[in-house]
Write an enzyme that holds these catalytic residues in place. Structure first.
Site, PDB file in Angstrom:
ATOM      1  CB  CYS A  54       5.188   2.137   7.120  1.00 19.70           C
ATOM      2  SG  CYS A  54       4.775   3.663   6.268  1.00 19.70           S
ATOM      3  CG  LEU A  55       6.555   0.939   1.033  1.00 21.81           C
ATOM      4  CD1 LEU A  55       5.956   1.276  -0.325  1.00 21.81           C
ATOM      5  CD2 LEU A  55       7.670  -0.079   0.899  1.00 21.81           C
TER       6      LEU A  55
ATOM      7  N   GLY B  68       0.827  -1.193   0.000  1.00 17.15           N
ATOM      8  CA  GLY B  68       0.000   0.000   0.000  1.00 17.15           C
ATOM      9  C   GLY B  68       0.864   1.246   0.000  1.00 17.15           C
TER      10      GLY B  68
ATOM     11  CG  HIS C 220       0.493   6.960   5.395  1.00 17.97           C
ATOM     12  ND1 HIS C 220       1.621   7.392   6.042  1.00 17.97           N
ATOM     13  CD2 HIS C 220       0.688   5.636   5.181  1.00 17.97           C
ATOM     14  CE1 HIS C 220       2.466   6.384   6.210  1.00 17.97           C
ATOM     15  NE2 HIS C 220       1.917   5.289   5.700  1.00 17.97           N
TER      16      HIS C 220
ATOM     17  CD  GLN D  72       3.431   5.814   2.598  1.00 19.57           C
ATOM     18  OE1 GLN D  72       2.441   5.298   2.108  1.00 19.57           O
ATOM     19  NE2 GLN D  72       4.434   5.100   3.095  1.00 19.57           N
TER      20      GLN D  72
ATOM     21  CG  HIS E 273      -0.596   1.478   7.361  1.00 18.83           C
ATOM     22  ND1 HIS E 273       0.337   1.006   8.258  1.00 18.83           N
ATOM     23  CD2 HIS E 273       0.098   2.279   6.489  1.00 18.83           C
ATOM     24  CE1 HIS E 273       1.529   1.495   7.936  1.00 18.83           C
ATOM     25  NE2 HIS E 273       1.414   2.269   6.876  1.00 18.83           N
ATOM     26  CD  GLU E 274      -1.018   2.551   2.805  1.00 15.77           C
ATOM     27  OE1 GLU E 274      -0.510   3.680   2.739  1.00 15.77           O
ATOM     28  OE2 GLU E 274      -0.353   1.529   3.072  1.00 15.77           O
TER      29      GLU E 274
HETATM   30 NI    NI Z   1       2.686   3.334   5.580  1.00 22.77          NI
END
Ligand code: NI
Length: 171
Positions: free
Chosen positions: A92-93, A46, A138, A51, A134-135
């Site tokens: 998380c990226l 995701g 963000h 991000q 989660h997204e």
């Molecule tokens: Ni993340």
């Protein structure tokens, strides 16, 4: 398509609140395609526009086993949450190589616009439910480490700053 640079925690830009997309036009579709390429290249499930330093309500996801079922959520809103909660390990990226347990509603129903600008609803459970929540965090400027204890968060912050410093030095 192009790969976009991913902001790394604790970059303050990760705490920006995203604004809704006014029209799903060519520009937004290009953003979506770039985000998908960025997510797949980074081996993520995701990615939120936040991000990649674009502060609009756009999410891409793919929680399928073969990584061949891209999901695009523009202006997502949660319309239903289960009372039942579940604890899952998240990563998380923007916080590479850090994984920790977060508790959230086990199932959610999300309404969003797709890449074609059409509205749809998604009943999500399991990894998809985790990922969508989660997204969406963000988009509100929230990173999953904020669910952890202040001590853990401080350790992660220090580790990330060091990692970034080492990379800049070419270590
Ligand atoms: Ni993340």
């Amino acid at each position: 398509m192009a790969r976009l640079p991913i902001l790394r925690y604790p970059d303050p830009r990760l705490h920006t609140v995203a604004r809704p997309v006014a029209t799903v036009d060519e520009r937004v579709r290009r953003l979506v395609d770039d985000m998908l390429e960025t997510m797949y290249t980074a081996d993520g499930v995701g990615l939120a526009a936040t991000q990649v330093d674009v502060h609009e309500r756009v999410i891409v996801m793919d929680t399928s086993e073969q990584h061949d079922q891209p999901l695009v959520l523009i202006n997502p809103e949660i319309v239903k949450r289960s009372d039942e909660r579940a604890v899952n390990e998240e990563g998380c990226l923007s916080v590479p190589l850090i994984y920790d347990r977060v508790e959230r509603p086990a199932r959610v129903t999300v309404r969003a616009l797709g890449r074609d600008g059409q509205s749809f609803e998604l009943d999500a459970e399991g990894l998809t439910a985790v990922c969508v929540q989660h997204e969406m965090d963000h988009l509100l400027g929230k990173v999953f480490v904020e669910y952890l204890s202040p001590l853990k968060r401080d350790r992660i912050r220090t580790k990330m700053l060091k990692k970034t410093r080492d990379e800049l030095r070419g270590k």
